[in-house]
Scaffold this motif. Sequence first.
Motif, short mmCIF file in Angstrom:
data_model
loop_
_atom_site.label_atom_id
_atom_site.label_comp_id
_atom_site.label_asym_id
_atom_site.label_seq_id
_atom_site.Cartn_x
_atom_site.Cartn_y
_atom_site.Cartn_z
N ARG A 132 -50.66 107.19 -27.02
CA ARG A 132 -50.26 108.37 -27.77
C ARG A 132 -50.79 109.67 -27.09
N LEU A 133 -51.89 109.87 -26.87
CA LEU A 133 -52.48 111.02 -26.28
C LEU A 133 -52.09 111.28 -24.87
N LEU A 134 -51.81 110.15 -24.01
CA LEU A 134 -51.70 110.16 -22.76
C LEU A 134 -50.30 110.75 -22.44
N GLU A 135 -49.29 110.49 -23.47
CA GLU A 135 -47.93 110.83 -23.13
C GLU A 135 -48.03 112.54 -22.94
N PRO A 136 -48.07 113.28 -23.96
CA PRO A 136 -48.19 114.67 -23.72
C PRO A 136 -48.98 115.38 -22.21
N TYR A 137 -49.78 114.49 -21.93
CA TYR A 137 -50.65 114.97 -20.97
C TYR A 137 -49.79 114.59 -19.61
N HIS A 138 -49.55 113.34 -19.51
CA HIS A 138 -48.60 113.08 -18.42
C HIS A 138 -47.22 113.97 -18.19
N GLU A 139 -46.81 114.30 -19.31
CA GLU A 139 -45.70 115.13 -19.35
C GLU A 139 -45.99 116.71 -18.84
N LEU A 140 -46.97 117.11 -19.34
CA LEU A 140 -47.50 118.35 -18.74
C LEU A 140 -47.91 118.49 -17.66
N ASN A 141 -48.72 117.36 -16.83
CA ASN A 141 -48.90 117.39 -15.57
C ASN A 141 -47.37 117.00 -14.75
N THR A 142 -46.52 116.38 -15.03
CA THR A 142 -45.40 116.25 -14.16
C THR A 142 -44.51 117.60 -14.28
N ASP A 143 -44.65 118.27 -15.42
CA ASP A 143 -44.06 119.69 -15.44
C ASP A 143 -44.52 120.71 -14.35
N LYS A 144 -45.92 120.24 -14.21
CA LYS A 144 -46.69 121.27 -13.24
C LYS A 144 -46.15 120.98 -11.72
N ASP A 145 -46.11 119.71 -11.66
CA ASP A 145 -45.95 119.13 -10.39
C ASP A 145 -44.71 119.62 -9.60
N THR A 146 -43.53 119.53 -10.62
CA THR A 146 -42.12 119.95 -10.33
C THR A 146 -41.84 121.41 -10.25
#
Length: 324
Positions: A310-324
């Motif tokens: 549950r804690l990893l989901e928003p962290y991955h979403e934030l890093n994905t948005d930064k990469d794109t």
Amino acid sequence: MRSPTSEDTSEDNGEDSSTDGEQSRVSSFSDEESSERFRSYSDRERSYDPDDLRPDVNGQFSPSETSGRGAAPVSRYERQDRGLSSVVGSENRDGYGQTLSSSQRQRAARIRRWQQRVQVSGTTARSQRQGLDEIQRMATALGIKKDVRQMACRLFRQSVDAGLLPGRAIESVASASLYIAARSVGYPRSFDEIAAVSRVERKRIINGYESVRDEFGLSLAPVDPQSYLPRVASEAGASQSVQQRAAEIIQTAQESDGKTSSVIGGMKPTSVVASALFAAKSLEGDCVTQTEIADAANVHESTIRNNYRRLLEPYHELNTDKDT
């Protein structure tokens, strides 16, 4: 009877009297400097009461509001008699470290027993001493700093004066005082940690906390999981990179709670920290195990397994948005 002068003192000590003038000037300067340092210049400092732990106008229990210049030694608050009486040690040895004889040990035990009787007289004094000793024992077991112990002892004294002990266990109020003091200075201990070293169960500690909080009108801010992170990471043996990554994961989860569905809402701070550390460990490839993290945070391993994704989901979403 004539009081001894500086000349008398110098003669007794075998010192040259030519240094008396210089010593007197140094002594005079030190006295003036000391008086200037501890002089009260404001109305607040003149009316400062070191035993007053009432909250401020915002209902906060702030340690900065209870500290002033020239504060008394710690023993004033940590000991029932405020450190005014002498202390008879428990070690049966003399000043040279030699073991006392049988007759001397009996005499020391008798002196120690009567010393305790003289120090404590009355039910209130005995209860106060028992509570202060309990705070000292628990703080030592938890490794809590000395200034936090002092604050807890002062709060316990206030609770005794307010009449919170009748109908409650002394240990519950003492444990609650230590919990509030540690939480107020930013080094919190959970109820589970306090209960692990207390002589009462967790439920009674919570009841004592609620009684003290309502009596003094305390308004404690919610505990930030970040305040638990350094201690739990250190006890678990996690690396610095894992601790930093866990801090980023917790911060991302906290920021996402106000935007979408709650991620860490309803979770205990220690559970959040343990789950974030395991999530960071999976990203960093550290050798720290799930069991080590669970033991350090005093949570069950299943809590970590059920929440770290549950804690990893928003962290991955934030890093994905930064990469794109």
